[in-house]
Design an enzyme around this catalytic site. Structure first.
Site, short mmCIF file in Angstrom:
data_model
loop_
_atom_site.label_atom_id
_atom_site.label_comp_id
_atom_site.label_asym_id
_atom_site.label_seq_id
_atom_site.Cartn_x
_atom_site.Cartn_y
_atom_site.Cartn_z
N LYS A 13 3.12 1.98 7.43
CA LYS A 13 3.49 1.12 7.84
C LYS A 13 3.43 0.23 8.95
CE LYS A 13 5.81 0.58 4.16
NZ LYS A 13 6.47 2.09 4.17
N ARG A 88 9.20 -4.93 -2.41
CA ARG A 88 9.58 -3.84 -2.98
C ARG A 88 10.10 -3.49 -4.00
NH1 ARG A 88 10.72 -0.99 2.39
NH2 ARG A 88 11.46 1.44 1.88
N ARG A 171 14.49 8.79 -1.42
CA ARG A 171 13.31 7.67 -1.04
C ARG A 171 12.07 6.94 -1.60
NH1 ARG A 171 13.14 8.00 4.70
NH2 ARG A 171 11.93 5.95 4.69
P1 AP5 Z 1 5.82 5.23 9.37
O1 AP5 Z 1 4.63 3.75 10.41
O2 AP5 Z 1 7.58 4.67 10.53
O3 AP5 Z 1 5.56 4.42 8.33
P2 AP5 Z 1 6.50 3.36 7.54
O4 AP5 Z 1 5.47 3.62 6.69
O5 AP5 Z 1 6.88 2.18 8.13
O6 AP5 Z 1 7.84 4.32 7.14
P3 AP5 Z 1 9.47 4.23 6.07
O7 AP5 Z 1 9.64 5.27 6.03
O8 AP5 Z 1 9.92 3.02 7.82
O9 AP5 Z 1 8.96 3.21 5.39
P4 AP5 Z 1 10.06 2.76 4.83
O10 AP5 Z 1 9.05 1.98 3.25
O11 AP5 Z 1 11.03 3.75 3.01
O12 AP5 Z 1 11.33 2.18 5.14
P5 AP5 Z 1 11.92 0.80 5.87
O13 AP5 Z 1 12.47 1.24 7.28
O14 AP5 Z 1 10.59 0.03 4.92
O15 AP5 Z 1 5.41 6.56 9.98
C1 AP5 Z 1 5.62 7.56 9.64
C2 AP5 Z 1 5.87 8.75 10.42
O16 AP5 Z 1 4.66 8.77 10.75
C3 AP5 Z 1 6.62 8.81 11.84
O17 AP5 Z 1 6.37 9.62 12.62
C4 AP5 Z 1 4.98 7.60 12.33
O18 AP5 Z 1 4.68 7.66 14.22
C5 AP5 Z 1 3.82 8.61 12.11
N1 AP5 Z 1 2.72 8.32 11.75
C6 AP5 Z 1 2.45 7.24 10.76
N2 AP5 Z 1 0.83 7.22 10.66
C7 AP5 Z 1 0.27 7.94 10.97
C8 AP5 Z 1 -1.54 8.69 10.92
N3 AP5 Z 1 -2.43 8.43 10.20
N4 AP5 Z 1 -1.19 10.21 10.82
C9 AP5 Z 1 -0.39 10.83 11.33
N5 AP5 Z 1 1.55 10.77 11.62
C10 AP5 Z 1 1.30 9.25 10.90
O19 AP5 Z 1 13.33 0.82 3.95
C11 AP5 Z 1 14.08 2.01 4.68
C12 AP5 Z 1 15.28 0.73 3.72
O20 AP5 Z 1 15.51 -0.42 3.68
C13 AP5 Z 1 14.52 1.60 2.01
O21 AP5 Z 1 15.33 2.52 2.25
C14 AP5 Z 1 15.90 0.63 1.73
O22 AP5 Z 1 17.17 1.09 2.04
C15 AP5 Z 1 15.59 -0.92 2.37
N6 AP5 Z 1 15.07 -1.73 2.37
C16 AP5 Z 1 13.51 -2.27 2.81
N7 AP5 Z 1 13.26 -2.56 2.31
C17 AP5 Z 1 13.53 -3.27 0.99
C18 AP5 Z 1 13.17 -4.11 -0.02
N8 AP5 Z 1 12.06 -5.10 -0.03
N9 AP5 Z 1 13.66 -3.97 -1.12
C19 AP5 Z 1 15.33 -3.26 -1.13
N10 AP5 Z 1 16.01 -2.30 -0.12
C20 AP5 Z 1 14.51 -2.56 0.81
#
Ligand code: AP5
Length: 220
Positions: A13, A88, A171
């Site tokens: 994402k 979410r 997660r």
């Molecule tokens: P990346 O692009 O970083 O993936 P992502 O989907 O953004 O993953 P996140 O872990 O950031 O998502 P998340 O939803 O768990 O975390 P968030 O920060 O929102 O890619 C991942 C890896 O893969 C990278 O190394 C990249 O280089 C690689 N990659 C990407 N595309 C690729 C491809 N096509 N092929 C190969 N490799 C690839 O949330 C964190 C925390 O915040 C949550 O756990 C929660 O506690 C809190 N939080 C955030 N939003 C909310 C909400 N709305 N409600 C409640 N709590 C929330």
């Protein structure tokens, strides 16, 4: 142009939202990035959200909804936004819809990036993040040009504490219980676009842009 990006942790994402925002000239709003910035500042909000993030749990709806709706009202892009990591839960999705309705707006598309659980675990296990601008890298699939340094701003790369294997498991569990039902929510509203996220970063990005823009058969 108001877009929601859906997908499990590690589905890409953050990687793709940055590309879409730049190509379409819209605002990229990432709830996780906003929470990590607050946690780094160590203010009251930061201290509260840090505890949830470290355990792989969702931050309570009332905290998230308030923060994101405030951020949306401050959005400086007249062309629109892409939301990464929000909504979410069903409650967050409904609060977003209600808030947009007040200004006669609505979410136009929800793009779901689909990736297998096995691949998600591999991606999160090798992820590196820029401490300053939060750009994601991967030690194998998308390494930085200079080891340990961000290509864009030169700052240090680090591993997110919530990418530790036991927190990733939590997660993913939370994602399937709380967030995956939103796929049906947006499908029923006729807004869902599904993308196969298990290809190269550029290929996924091209399909995503094509699905959104008129040239590729999309609406914008
Ligand atoms: P990346 O692009 O970083 O993936 P992502 O989907 O953004 O993953 P996140 O872990 O950031 O998502 P998340 O939803 O768990 O975390 P968030 O920060 O929102 O890619 C991942 C890896 O893969 C990278 O190394 C990249 O280089 C690689 N990659 C990407 N595309 C690729 C491809 N096509 N092929 C190969 N490799 C690839 O949330 C964190 C925390 O915040 C949550 O756990 C929660 O506690 C809190 N939080 C955030 N939003 C909310 C909400 N709305 N409600 C409640 N709590 C929330």
């Amino acid at each position: 142009m108001r877009i929601v990006l859906l997908g499990a942790p590690g589905s890409g994402k953050g990687t793709q939202a940055a590309v879409v925002a730049q190509r379409l000239g819209i605002d990229h709003i990432a709830s996780g990035d906003l929470f990590r910035e607050a946690a780094n500042r160590g203010d009251e909000l930061g201290q509260e959200v840090k505890a949830y993030m470290e355990k792989g749990l969702l931050v309570p709806d009332e905290v998230v909804i308030k923060m994101i709706l405030e951020r949306l009202s401050a959005s400086d892009s007249a062309r629109g936004f892409i939301l990464d990591g929000f909504p979410r839960t069903l409650e967050q999705a409904e609060a977003l819809d209600r808030s947009l309705e007040q200004s006669e707006g609505k979410i136009e598309k929800a793009v779901y990036i689909k990736v297998s659980t096995e691949e998600l675990v591999k991606r999160l296990g090798g992820r590196l993040i820029c401490r300053n601008c939060q750009t994601p890298y991967h030690e194998i699939s998308s390494p930085p040009k200079v080891a340990g340094r961000c290509d864009l701003c030169g700052d240090e790369l680090y591993r997110r504490p919530d990418d530790a294997p036991q927190t990733v498991r939590k997660r993913l569990e939370v994602y399937f219980a709380e967030t995956a039902p939103l796929i049906a929510y947006y499908r029923e509203a006729g807004k869902l676009v599904e993308i196969n996220g298990e290809r190269g970063i550029e290929e996924v990005g091209e399909e995503l842009i094509a699905a959104l823009t008129k040239e590729g058969g999309g609406d914008f």
